[in-house]
Scaffold this motif. Structure first.
Motif, PDB file in Angstrom:
ATOM      1  N   PRO A  87      69.747 -13.686  -4.646  1.00 54.22           N
ATOM      2  CA  PRO A  87      71.015 -14.305  -4.247  1.00 54.22           C
ATOM      3  C   PRO A  87      72.184 -13.391  -4.586  1.00 54.22           C
ATOM      4  CG  PRO A  87      70.139 -15.321  -6.251  1.00 54.22           C
ATOM      5  CD  PRO A  87      69.067 -14.412  -5.731  1.00 54.22           C
ATOM      6  N   THR A  88      73.114 -13.247  -3.668  1.00 47.46           N
ATOM      7  CA  THR A  88      74.269 -12.376  -3.903  1.00 47.46           C
ATOM      8  C   THR A  88      75.224 -13.054  -4.876  1.00 47.46           C
ATOM      9  OG1 THR A  88      74.088 -11.517  -1.654  1.00 47.46           O
ATOM     10  CG2 THR A  88      76.164 -11.131  -2.807  1.00 47.46           C
ATOM     11  N   PRO A  89      75.565 -12.397  -5.978  1.00 43.96           N
ATOM     12  CA  PRO A  89      76.495 -13.003  -6.937  1.00 43.96           C
ATOM     13  C   PRO A  89      77.832 -13.314  -6.274  1.00 43.96           C
ATOM     14  CG  PRO A  89      75.422 -11.058  -7.877  1.00 43.96           C
ATOM     15  CD  PRO A  89      75.083 -11.076  -6.419  1.00 43.96           C
ATOM     16  N   ASP A  90      78.421 -14.419  -6.640  1.00 38.75           N
ATOM     17  CA  ASP A  90      79.722 -14.813  -6.093  1.00 38.75           C
ATOM     18  C   ASP A  90      80.469 -15.570  -7.180  1.00 38.75           C
ATOM     19  OD1 ASP A  90      81.875 -15.316  -4.511  1.00 38.75           O
ATOM     20  OD2 ASP A  90      80.867 -16.742  -3.184  1.00 38.75           O
ATOM     21  N   THR A  91      80.895 -14.819  -8.202  1.00 37.99           N
ATOM     22  CA  THR A  91      81.518 -15.432  -9.375  1.00 37.99           C
ATOM     23  C   THR A  91      83.026 -15.579  -9.239  1.00 37.99           C
ATOM     24  OG1 THR A  91      81.842 -13.294 -10.471  1.00 37.99           O
ATOM     25  CG2 THR A  91      79.733 -14.415 -10.828  1.00 37.99           C
ATOM     26  N   GLY A  92      83.609 -14.873  -8.270  1.00 38.92           N
ATOM     27  CA  GLY A  92      85.060 -14.942  -8.101  1.00 38.92           C
ATOM     28  C   GLY A  92      85.773 -13.656  -8.434  1.00 38.92           C
ATOM     29  N   THR A  93      85.086 -12.746  -9.155  1.00 38.05           N
ATOM     30  CA  THR A  93      85.676 -11.438  -9.441  1.00 38.05           C
ATOM     31  C   THR A  93      84.606 -10.362  -9.254  1.00 38.05           C
ATOM     32  OG1 THR A  93      85.125 -11.353 -11.813  1.00 38.05           O
ATOM     33  CG2 THR A  93      87.175 -12.468 -11.197  1.00 38.05           C
ATOM     34  N   LEU A  94      85.050  -9.175  -8.864  1.00 39.68           N
ATOM     35  CA  LEU A  94      84.117  -8.073  -8.644  1.00 39.68           C
ATOM     36  C   LEU A  94      83.402  -7.697  -9.931  1.00 39.68           C
ATOM     37  CD1 LEU A  94      82.916  -5.788  -6.929  1.00 39.68           C
ATOM     38  CD2 LEU A  94      84.900  -4.393  -7.585  1.00 39.68           C
ATOM     39  N   ARG A  95      84.151  -7.609 -11.004  1.00 39.79           N
ATOM     40  CA  ARG A  95      83.547  -7.175 -12.268  1.00 39.79           C
ATOM     41  C   ARG A  95      82.453  -8.132 -12.702  1.00 39.79           C
ATOM     42  NH1 ARG A  95      82.046  -7.981 -17.748  1.00 39.79           N
ATOM     43  NH2 ARG A  95      82.207  -5.967 -18.822  1.00 39.79           N
ATOM     44  N   ALA A 154      85.308  -8.606  -2.483  1.00 33.54           N
ATOM     45  CA  ALA A 154      86.303  -8.006  -3.376  1.00 33.54           C
ATOM     46  C   ALA A 154      87.480  -7.456  -2.578  1.00 33.54           C
ATOM     47  CB  ALA A 154      85.660  -6.901  -4.209  1.00 33.54           C
ATOM     48  N   VAL A 155      87.213  -6.914  -1.414  1.00 32.83           N
ATOM     49  CA  VAL A 155      88.284  -6.425  -0.542  1.00 32.83           C
ATOM     50  C   VAL A 155      89.159  -7.592  -0.086  1.00 32.83           C
ATOM     51  CG1 VAL A 155      88.799  -5.378   1.700  1.00 32.83           C
ATOM     52  CG2 VAL A 155      87.019  -4.381   0.242  1.00 32.83           C
ATOM     53  N   GLU A 156      88.523  -8.703   0.294  1.00 36.62           N
ATOM     54  CA  GLU A 156      89.271  -9.882   0.735  1.00 36.62           C
ATOM     55  C   GLU A 156      90.159 -10.429  -0.386  1.00 36.62           C
ATOM     56  OE1 GLU A 156      86.413 -12.686   2.068  1.00 36.62           O
ATOM     57  OE2 GLU A 156      85.883 -11.560   3.886  1.00 36.62           O
ATOM     58  N   ARG A 157      89.671 -10.333  -1.617  1.00 35.32           N
ATOM     59  CA  ARG A 157      90.461 -10.826  -2.757  1.00 35.32           C
ATOM     60  C   ARG A 157      91.541  -9.847  -3.177  1.00 35.32           C
ATOM     61  NH1 ARG A 157      85.116 -12.521  -4.825  1.00 35.32           N
ATOM     62  NH2 ARG A 157      85.052 -10.546  -5.957  1.00 35.32           N
ATOM     63  N   GLY A 158      91.546  -8.645  -2.594  1.00 39.93           N
ATOM     64  CA  GLY A 158      92.528  -7.643  -2.960  1.00 39.93           C
ATOM     65  C   GLY A 158      92.151  -6.830  -4.181  1.00 39.93           C
ATOM     66  N   GLU A 159      90.891  -6.942  -4.631  1.00 39.05           N
ATOM     67  CA  GLU A 159      90.459  -6.191  -5.805  1.00 39.05           C
ATOM     68  C   GLU A 159      90.096  -4.747  -5.475  1.00 39.05           C
ATOM     69  OE1 GLU A 159      88.026  -8.632  -8.856  1.00 39.05           O
ATOM     70  OE2 GLU A 159      87.398  -9.362  -6.891  1.00 39.05           O
ATOM     71  N   LEU A 160      89.708  -4.506  -4.229  1.00 38.45           N
ATOM     72  CA  LEU A 160      89.295  -3.173  -3.805  1.00 38.45           C
ATOM     73  C   LEU A 160      90.041  -2.769  -2.540  1.00 38.45           C
ATOM     74  CD1 LEU A 160      85.384  -3.241  -4.210  1.00 38.45           C
ATOM     75  CD2 LEU A 160      87.051  -2.154  -5.720  1.00 38.45           C
ATOM     76  N   PRO A 161      90.212  -1.473  -2.342  1.00 40.02           N
ATOM     77  CA  PRO A 161      90.824  -1.013  -1.088  1.00 40.02           C
ATOM     78  C   PRO A 161      89.903  -1.281   0.093  1.00 40.02           C
ATOM     79  CG  PRO A 161      89.985   0.843  -2.366  1.00 40.02           C
ATOM     80  CD  PRO A 161      89.887  -0.365  -3.256  1.00 40.02           C
ATOM     81  N   ALA A 162      90.476  -1.290   1.274  1.00 38.42           N
ATOM     82  CA  ALA A 162      89.721  -1.642   2.475  1.00 38.42           C
ATOM     83  C   ALA A 162      88.590  -0.669   2.760  1.00 38.42           C
ATOM     84  CB  ALA A 162      90.662  -1.717   3.682  1.00 38.42           C
ATOM     85  N   ASP A 163      88.714   0.566   2.269  1.00 39.78           N
ATOM     86  CA  ASP A 163      87.678   1.562   2.552  1.00 39.78           C
ATOM     87  C   ASP A 163      86.624   1.650   1.451  1.00 39.78           C
ATOM     88  OD1 ASP A 163      89.252   2.659   0.602  1.00 39.78           O
ATOM     89  OD2 ASP A 163      89.482   4.623   1.561  1.00 39.78           O
ATOM     90  N   ALA A 164      86.561   0.656   0.582  1.00 37.29           N
ATOM     91  CA  ALA A 164      85.554   0.658  -0.491  1.00 37.29           C
ATOM     92  C   ALA A 164      84.150   0.737   0.111  1.00 37.29           C
ATOM     93  CB  ALA A 164      85.703  -0.593  -1.351  1.00 37.29           C
ATOM     94  N   ASP A 165      83.286   1.498  -0.534  1.00 32.44           N
ATOM     95  CA  ASP A 165      81.961   1.819   0.010  1.00 32.44           C
ATOM     96  C   ASP A 165      80.878   0.983  -0.664  1.00 32.44           C
ATOM     97  OD1 ASP A 165      79.612   2.947   0.917  1.00 32.44           O
ATOM     98  OD2 ASP A 165      80.295   5.018   0.706  1.00 32.44           O
ATOM     99  N   GLY A 166      80.243   0.098   0.116  1.00 30.30           N
ATOM    100  CA  GLY A 166      79.173  -0.736  -0.437  1.00 30.30           C
ATOM    101  C   GLY A 166      77.960   0.067  -0.847  1.00 30.30           C
ATOM    102  N   ASP A 198      82.002  -2.112 -16.191  1.00 29.98           N
ATOM    103  CA  ASP A 198      83.371  -1.588 -16.195  1.00 29.98           C
ATOM    104  C   ASP A 198      83.446  -0.270 -15.429  1.00 29.98           C
ATOM    105  OD1 ASP A 198      84.208  -3.723 -17.738  1.00 29.98           O
ATOM    106  OD2 ASP A 198      84.045  -2.626 -19.632  1.00 29.98           O
ATOM    107  N   ALA A 199      82.473   0.605 -15.664  1.00 31.36           N
ATOM    108  CA  ALA A 199      82.477   1.920 -15.029  1.00 31.36           C
ATOM    109  C   ALA A 199      82.327   1.794 -13.518  1.00 31.36           C
ATOM    110  CB  ALA A 199      81.356   2.788 -15.605  1.00 31.36           C
ATOM    111  N   VAL A 200      81.411   0.918 -13.083  1.00 29.26           N
ATOM    112  CA  VAL A 200      81.171   0.735 -11.639  1.00 29.26           C
ATOM    113  C   VAL A 200      82.424   0.161 -10.985  1.00 29.26           C
ATOM    114  CG1 VAL A 200      79.874  -0.587  -9.933  1.00 29.26           C
ATOM    115  CG2 VAL A 200      78.686   0.492 -11.847  1.00 29.26           C
ATOM    116  N   THR A 201      82.993  -0.857 -11.596  1.00 28.81           N
ATOM    117  CA  THR A 201      84.195  -1.487 -11.041  1.00 28.81           C
ATOM    118  C   THR A 201      85.335  -0.476 -10.943  1.00 28.81           C
ATOM    119  OG1 THR A 201      83.524  -3.604 -12.013  1.00 28.81           O
ATOM    120  CG2 THR A 201      85.800  -3.411 -11.271  1.00 28.81           C
ATOM    121  N   GLY A 202      85.510   0.306 -11.995  1.00 29.75           N
ATOM    122  CA  GLY A 202      86.568   1.310 -11.981  1.00 29.75           C
ATOM    123  C   GLY A 202      86.350   2.399 -10.959  1.00 29.75           C
ATOM    124  N   ALA A 203      85.100   2.837 -10.834  1.00 28.90           N
ATOM    125  CA  ALA A 203      84.783   3.904  -9.877  1.00 28.90           C
ATOM    126  C   ALA A 203      85.019   3.457  -8.434  1.00 28.90           C
ATOM    127  CB  ALA A 203      83.327   4.328 -10.055  1.00 28.90           C
TER     128      ALA A 203
END
Length: 208
Positions: A87-95, A154-166, A198-203
């Motif tokens: 199941p894809t996590p959906d906690t409300g924040t990317l981190r 995360a992009v929809e929530r504004g946490e990541l830029p639109a070009d974030a790479d899955g 933290d590292a993944v989210t920041g990267a």
């Protein structure tokens, strides 16, 4: 005549379970579980239909009625895993999503059976294009879809830029865990998953 017809119907009813038993789900489940146990115990090269049947408590015929070879049996089991997915996590924040996925992945890779089976199947995949394709679907494609969904939210929530790479997200999350737990066979230090999250989210361009 009625009695003879009744006797014939009763005999047919009694014979039906024997035919139906060919695809009994409990036997199929036992065989699939035996595949994992055999792969962990002896590896793909030494695994045999006889060994699988013996471990599953069924006859060889029960295996061959479902799969014509051990390769096709393993392909089926691996494909079933891909179809189930996680199941894809959906906690409300990317981190938090990343941290949850790391926890699930680490738990799976810590399992002694997984740490034995995955490297063996990857080695065998170098000699079998069919197995390579099945493993790609089970171990990569399904997880890539999950990572893409996490990043999109995360992009929809504004946490990541639109070009974030899955795909990059998946590499960053699974690469370190696979290296430590499966290749190096090392333990994870206390707090490692939090630091990795933290590292993944920041990267990826997000924050805590």
């Amino acid at each position: 005549m009625a009695k003879n017809g009744s006797d014939h119907a009763s005999a047919t009813a009694r014979r039906a379970p024997a035919g139906a038993a060919v695809l009994r789900e409990d036997k199929t489940a036992a065989i699939r579980a035996a595949v994992f146990a055999e792969l962990a115990a002896v590896g793909f090269a030494r695994m045999s239909i006889e060994g699988i049947a013996r471990r599953a408590g069924v006859g060889k015929t029960a295996v061959y009625r479902r799969w014509r070879s051990k390769l096709h049996l393993v392909l089926d089991v691996v494909s079933a895993l891909a179809a189930e997915g996680l199941p894809t996590p959906d906690t409300g924040t990317l981190r938090s999503d990343v941290r949850m996925l790391l926890e699930v992945a680490a738990r799976a890779l810590r399992h002694p059976m997984a740490s034995q089976i995955i490297p063996d199947l990857l080695a065998e995949a170098a000699r079998s294009p069919e197995l390579a394709d099945a493993l790609k679907a089970a171990l990569h494609d399904s997880q890539e879809g999950m990572a893409a969904a996490m990043v999109a939210r995360a992009v929809e929530r504004g946490e990541l830029p639109a070009d974030a790479d899955g795909r990059l997200a998946l590499d960053l999350m699974t690469g370190p865990l696979y290296w430590r737990l499966v290749v190096a066979r090392d333990t994870l230090p206390d707090g490692y998953l939090d630091e990795l999250a933290d590292a993944v989210t920041g990267a990826l361009g997000g924050g805590r």
